[in-house]
Write an enzyme that holds these catalytic residues in place. Structure first.
Site, PDB file in Angstrom:
ATOM      1  N   GLY A 188     -12.676  -4.154  -7.744  1.00 51.38           N
ATOM      2  CA  GLY A 188     -12.268  -3.817  -6.380  1.00 51.38           C
ATOM      3  C   GLY A 188     -12.976  -2.552  -5.936  1.00 51.38           C
ATOM      4  O   GLY A 188     -13.126  -1.598  -6.720  1.00 51.38           O
ATOM      5  N   GLY A 195     -10.890   1.843  -5.679  1.00 49.95           N
ATOM      6  CA  GLY A 195     -11.938   1.388  -6.591  1.00 49.95           C
ATOM      7  C   GLY A 195     -13.255   2.110  -6.392  1.00 49.95           C
ATOM      8  O   GLY A 195     -13.886   2.551  -7.374  1.00 49.95           O
ATOM      9  N   HIS A 254       4.957  -4.625   9.374  1.00 52.01           N
ATOM     10  CA  HIS A 254       4.564  -3.671  10.404  1.00 52.01           C
ATOM     11  C   HIS A 254       5.039  -4.162  11.766  1.00 52.01           C
ATOM     12  O   HIS A 254       4.797  -5.304  12.125  1.00 52.01           O
ATOM     13  CB  HIS A 254       3.037  -3.526  10.386  1.00 52.01           C
ATOM     14  CG  HIS A 254       2.563  -2.279  11.063  1.00 52.01           C
ATOM     15  ND1 HIS A 254       2.717  -2.087  12.410  1.00 52.01           N
ATOM     16  CD2 HIS A 254       1.953  -1.169  10.589  1.00 52.01           C
ATOM     17  CE1 HIS A 254       2.214  -0.892  12.723  1.00 52.01           C
ATOM     18  NE2 HIS A 254       1.761  -0.318  11.634  1.00 52.01           N
ATOM     19  N   SER A 262      -2.155  -0.138  16.146  1.00 52.19           N
ATOM     20  CA  SER A 262      -1.764   1.084  15.435  1.00 52.19           C
ATOM     21  C   SER A 262      -0.372   1.608  15.799  1.00 52.19           C
ATOM     22  O   SER A 262       0.062   1.554  16.945  1.00 52.19           O
ATOM     23  CB  SER A 262      -2.789   2.172  15.730  1.00 52.19           C
ATOM     24  OG  SER A 262      -2.322   3.412  15.268  1.00 52.19           O
ATOM     25  N   ARG A 282       8.927   2.013  10.372  1.00 52.58           N
ATOM     26  CA  ARG A 282       8.440   0.649  10.517  1.00 52.58           C
ATOM     27  C   ARG A 282       9.484  -0.408  10.196  1.00 52.58           C
ATOM     28  O   ARG A 282       9.623  -1.398  10.921  1.00 52.58           O
ATOM     29  CB  ARG A 282       7.223   0.450   9.596  1.00 52.58           C
ATOM     30  CG  ARG A 282       6.026   1.237  10.064  1.00 52.58           C
ATOM     31  CD  ARG A 282       4.852   1.125   9.119  1.00 52.58           C
ATOM     32  NE  ARG A 282       3.717   1.853   9.687  1.00 52.58           N
ATOM     33  CZ  ARG A 282       2.540   1.993   9.078  1.00 52.58           C
ATOM     34  NH1 ARG A 282       2.347   1.479   7.877  1.00 52.58           N
ATOM     35  NH2 ARG A 282       1.564   2.652   9.658  1.00 52.58           N
ATOM     36  N   GLU A 289      -3.226   0.446  -3.821  1.00 53.51           N
ATOM     37  CA  GLU A 289      -2.161  -0.466  -3.406  1.00 53.51           C
ATOM     38  C   GLU A 289      -1.760  -1.412  -4.545  1.00 53.51           C
ATOM     39  O   GLU A 289      -0.645  -1.927  -4.574  1.00 53.51           O
ATOM     40  CB  GLU A 289      -2.606  -1.280  -2.184  1.00 53.51           C
ATOM     41  CG  GLU A 289      -1.496  -2.135  -1.571  1.00 53.51           C
ATOM     42  CD  GLU A 289      -1.936  -2.953  -0.356  1.00 53.51           C
ATOM     43  OE1 GLU A 289      -3.095  -2.799   0.081  1.00 53.51           O
ATOM     44  OE2 GLU A 289      -1.132  -3.744   0.155  1.00 53.51           O
ATOM     45  N   ARG A 321       6.471   2.356   2.887  1.00 51.35           N
ATOM     46  CA  ARG A 321       5.404   3.352   2.926  1.00 51.35           C
ATOM     47  C   ARG A 321       5.329   3.988   4.307  1.00 51.35           C
ATOM     48  O   ARG A 321       5.458   3.307   5.320  1.00 51.35           O
ATOM     49  CB  ARG A 321       4.059   2.690   2.599  1.00 51.35           C
ATOM     50  CG  ARG A 321       2.894   3.657   2.641  1.00 51.35           C
ATOM     51  CD  ARG A 321       1.587   3.010   2.251  1.00 51.35           C
ATOM     52  NE  ARG A 321       1.167   1.946   3.136  1.00 51.35           N
ATOM     53  CZ  ARG A 321       0.682   2.118   4.363  1.00 51.35           C
ATOM     54  NH1 ARG A 321       0.589   3.334   4.871  1.00 51.35           N
ATOM     55  NH2 ARG A 321       0.320   1.081   5.087  1.00 51.35           N
ATOM     56  N   LEU A 366      -4.118   5.448   2.588  1.00 49.70           N
ATOM     57  CA  LEU A 366      -5.460   5.987   2.371  1.00 49.70           C
ATOM     58  C   LEU A 366      -5.378   7.180   1.425  1.00 49.70           C
ATOM     59  O   LEU A 366      -6.205   7.348   0.533  1.00 49.70           O
ATOM     60  CB  LEU A 366      -6.066   6.413   3.712  1.00 49.70           C
ATOM     61  CG  LEU A 366      -6.115   5.320   4.787  1.00 49.70           C
ATOM     62  CD1 LEU A 366      -6.853   5.826   6.022  1.00 49.70           C
ATOM     63  CD2 LEU A 366      -6.799   4.076   4.270  1.00 49.70           C
TER      64      LEU A 366
END
Lengths: 253, 646
Positions: free
Chosen positions: B41, B46, B267, B285, B338, B433, B443, B449
């Site tokens: 990955g 990765g 989401h 977003s 969320r 992840e 999360r 990120l």
């Protein structure tokens, strides 16, 4: 606005079993496609029909399906990423086509991008260009604080404009010379606009251009086709910047 | 069960990581050159790990199924990356970021791991700037920050709405540099199909060259899996089409435990499903909820007319609009986390107030913000998102509200790892992840990120040394060993078995069917009866799949249908494990909502007494029920409270 149904479409598509195969066009018909479907969803449906009929589905590259990974390609009705502006093929929707229309789909055509199968091409040449110098030579750790060097808002924005390149290859496919200058210039400009990248700007330009030439991409004759078809609106002013970096690099040799 | 040793260092929270670093072993440069590491990955985790390990001197082989490492799905992350820099002087700190993450995760993550994540977060921003990531800047030349959901400070760094892209390009550039130096061998268009164990340790992988179809063996001293989440088990999600859980699943079958698989993030603001031809969902977003107001009509008859297209949203008078988030959660309003926003949208649509033809959409309206701030301000803030929305839906969001609906987005659950990010298989690591460790049951925005890069740049390169220091005398893995031969034979056998079914239905048929079961019974709202039903239904789909799937093409050529078939075969197994996990966890926490565990006013109710643990599932053989182990979560630094956003 409201979705309609395209009752029938003719899909004329390039079929080529592998790199050695000569390849040819084949035409399929597909029925009842919603104008709200994406172009690749239409191909999904066509492929599932082909599988059920016992035929080999059409291979095409795709992944994120939201216009950012740069995997999807396709030359549709003579245009890279099809008849819409500032979109990748995966963002193209069927409302851009008419009922009964014949849609022609080809792979990217460029000597440096050989066909792997059907519409899938090998873009390893782009990788090699970036490996030749498309980076800043820093290791992980031991770097200064992120705010140690102020960068003007304007420089950061211009760098970001160039850094938006998704590496899809539309610029090469759209260019009659199959030049990769827009792609190379985007990376050179992205890094050269920042103080961190300026240090190696000249050698970077020289190495990347040399690799590009070596890999069989054509020369740039300023037709501007690349800029028109770029889904991320990368500007050809970057090419001027690349030429400047490249010439001063050669001059200082 | 004591087989799970989380290896959390002793001592005060703030000193654990430093203390641990000084206690773990280090490998000399001369020995690093002899040690090989496989990284599977090339997303943020990765790519950053492969580059950093190669810089240290290890010999790295990196793999991705895409045609280039740059295309991994981290590229699609929009909003930003959190870091406790406190550049805004708004009293942010490592502890505050730690606390927000623990609380946001509804107290189901490990304190020590989360604290370390917050601790290394400032280094990430420094590293990215040094690599040439063009973050958004103030006019004075310093870095700008945004606010994100669930927090009270501005700590989110961003590069327009393409932060994931820019961070991944930074890691990809570092990776390219190591490839050019010969320290990384890059294998694109290669898919890992099994992990190979010798003497109980991970010593390599079996991968399929997706172009030639060749099955290949690769050996190493350690294997790092950084293959992302399993959201595509639902068929429709915001994941890329190729995103899959197969590498992690093969690790599970070889003894790596899976933790909290039922924790998936839904989401709230995605473009809704249209008709039945859709292949994937596009995210809008979270930042849009700063200025957009969410509503549905108050009257059922208005909703009905909207669904039939007889009226438009602008025909509905102000008084007949139900701003249900503002109504239910007056203090957080449209900026609830969320999981809460997603459930509230579903509740309204289930009650018959959905506004698109399918009845599964709510409005996100910018009219009020445009009246207040002007169109230009809104355009400067969200222009690229509005353009994306218009291209997909053919509706101009400056004139008409966006239609949105929740969609599967992120997997908080994943492979169990200890503090060193090692799985229950020695020498096998899981980062980003793909592991379970940092986000608990929910999360926070802009934290994925952060975790991917923290693991790859600043955690794994240290912790892997502790293991490899004991491997310096271990010779290179012999890929002719019996273990490799057997693993290859099993992989080839499975591919041939799939290919030779020659049934009547394409892979997508089964994937969609699985997706419907998952969404209906293992989705936003779950109950024991539905989960048991789902387990039975998945078993039936699996049986049908292995009898009737039709894979066209050739084995020794590019064959996307064959790739998909292998992934869907694993999704069928993953989906079932998710249902088992959701059934076991009879509490509501974060993204996991059990209808049996609600407060009097219908909100999610956690049960700390019974469920303050990480579920760890052990593979128990094909067709057998998995075995549940538990890692108890111990909170020494935060007090567990019921989340409230009212």
């Amino acid at each position: 606005m409201a979705d309609k149904i395209l009752k029938k479409l003719n899909i004329k598509v390039w079929r080529q079993n592998n790199a050695q195969d000569k390849g040819r066009f084949e035409t399929y018909t597909i029925e009842n496609i919603s104008t709200g479907s994406s172009f690749l969803e239409m191909l999904d449906i066509l492929n599932n029909n082909l599988i059920e009929e016992g035929k080999d589905p059409i291979a095409f590259d795709h992944d994120c399906r939201e216009g950012i990974c740069g995997t999807c390609s396709l030359f549709i009705n003579g245009r890279a990423h099809g008849p819409d502006t500032e979109v990748t093929t995966c963002q193209l929707h069927m409302r851009k086509f008419k009922d009964g229309e014949t849609i022609t789909i080809e792979p990217w055509r460029a000597a440096a991008f050989p066909v792997i199968k059907d519409l899938v091409v090998d873009r390893t040449a782009f990788e090699k260009i970036l490996q030749a110098g498309g980076y800043i030579s820093v290791n992980t750790g031991g770097v200064p604080d992120a705010n140690a060097i102020p960068i003007s808002h304007e420089d950061a924005e211009e760098s970001m404009d160039a850094a938006s390149c998704i590496g899809c290859g539309a610029c090469v496919a759209a260019c009659k010379n199959s030049s990769a200058m827009l792609f190379v210039s985007a990376k050179v400009a992205h890094l050269a606009k920042l103080p961190q990248g300026k240090v190696e700007a000249k050698s970077r330009a020289r190495k990347m251009v040399a690799k590009m030439d070596e890999l069989g991409f054509g020369g740039c004759t300023n037709t501007g086709a690349c800029e028109v078809e770029c889904p991320k609106s990368i500007s050809i002013t970057n090419i001027a910047r690349l030429n400047r970096e490249y010439l001063t690099a050669r001059f200082s040799e | 069960m004591s087989i799970l040793d989380s290896k959390i260092p002793e001592g005060p929270l703030a000193e654990k990581w430093n203390k641990h670093k000084s206690n773990i072993k280090v490998v000399s440069p001369a020995n690093k050159r002899k040690l090989e590491v496989i990284v599977v990955g090339t997303g943020l985790g990765g790519a950053s790990a492969a580059a950093s390990l190669a810089e240290l001197g290890y010999k790295v082989k990196a793999f991705c199924y895409q045609d280039s490492p740059r295309r991994a799905h981290s590229i699609a992350a929009q909003g930003g990356i959190n870091a406790a820099k406190n550049y805004q002087n708004d009293n942010d700190s490592v502890f505050r970021l730690f606390y927000d993450t623990i609380k946001g995760g509804d107290y189901r993550a490990r304190e020590a791991n989360v604290y370390r994540l917050a601790e290394v977060s400032p280094n990430i921003i420094d590293q990215c700037v040094a690599q040439g990531v063009p973050f958004g800047r103030e006019y004075g030349g310093l870095l700008d920050n945004r606010s994100f959901g669930g927090v009270l400070v501005s700590r989110t760094f961003y590069a327009r709405g393409q932060t994931g892209q820019q961070l991944l390009l930074g890691a990809y550039q570092a990776l390219n540099r190591q490839i050019s130096k010969g320290n990384v061998e890059m294998y694109s268009r290669h898919e890992m199909l099994d992990v190979v164990k010798i003497d109980g340790k991970a010593r390599g992988i079996i991968a399929r060259d997706l172009v030639s179809g060749e099955i290949k063996r690769f050996g190493a001293h350690a294997v790092v899996v950084a293959t992302g989440g399993y959201g595509n088990v639902f068929f429709l999600s915001t994941n890329a089409m190729g995103s899959n859980g197969s590498a992690a699943w093969q690790c599970y079958k070889k003894g790596a435990m899976m933790s909290n698989p039922c924790f998936v993030q839904i989401h709230p603001t995605c473009i809704p499903v249209h008709g039945d031809q859709q292949s994937k969902l596009t995210l809008m977003s979270e930042s849009l909820r700063n200025d957009g107001r969410v509503w549905v009509p108050k009257k059922n008859e208005d909703a009905e007319k909207l669904r039939k297209g007889e009226i438009g949203p602008n025909d509905i008078p102000e008084d007949d609009r139900d701003f249900y988030l503002e109504r239910r959660y007056p203090s957080y309003g449209n900026l609830v986390p969320r999981d809460v926003a997603s459930r509230a949208a579903k509740e309204r649509c289930d009650a018959g107030f959905g506004v698109n033809a399918e009845g599964k959409a709510v409005y996100l309206d910018f009219k009020y913000a445009i009246e207040r701030l002007g169109k230009d301000v809104i355009k400067a803030r969200y222009g690229n998102l509005f353009q994306m929305y218009e291209k997909i839906t053919d509706v101009d969001p400056y004139k008409e509200p966006m239609m949105i609906y929740p969609a599967i987005h992120y997997s908080m659950g994943g492979t169990w790892v200890d503090y060193n990010l090692m799985t229950t298989v020695p020498g096998l690591y899981s980062i980003g992840e793909a592991n379970f460790s940092d986000h608990g049951a929910n999360r926070l925005g802009a934290s994925a990120l952060m975790q991917g890069l923290a693991d790859g740049y600043f955690v794994l390169p240290y912790t892997i040394g502790d293991y490899l220091a004991d491997e310096i005398l271990t010779p290179k893995a012999d890929t002719n060993a019996l273990e490799f031969e057997e693993a290859e034979k099993a992989v080839t056998g499975r591919i041939e078995k799939l290919f030779n079914i020659k049934g009547s239905k394409p892979v997508d048929y089964f994937h969609k069917k699985l997706g419907h079961v998952m969404w209906d019974y293992v989705g936003m709202s779950r109950n024991a009866e539905g989960l048991k039903k789902a387990i039975e239904m998945i078993k039936e789909i699996r049986e049908e799949f292995w009898k009737d799937v039709k894979i066209p093409g050739e084995l020794n050529n590019l064959n996307p249908e064959l790739e998909k078939a292998g992934r869907v075969a694993d999704f069928l197994d993953i989906g079932e494990l998710m249902a088992h996990d959701a059934l076991d966890r009879n509490e509501s926490c974060g993204g996991h909502f059990r209808e049996e565990s609600v407060t009097e006013d219908g909100e999610a109710k956690r049960d700390d007494e019974q469920f303050t643990y990480v579920s760890c599932w052990e593979f128990n053989g094909e067709g057998k029920e998995p075995v549940l182990h538990k890692e108890d979560l111990v909170f020494e630094n935060v007090k567990l409270t019921q989340r409230s956003y009212k």
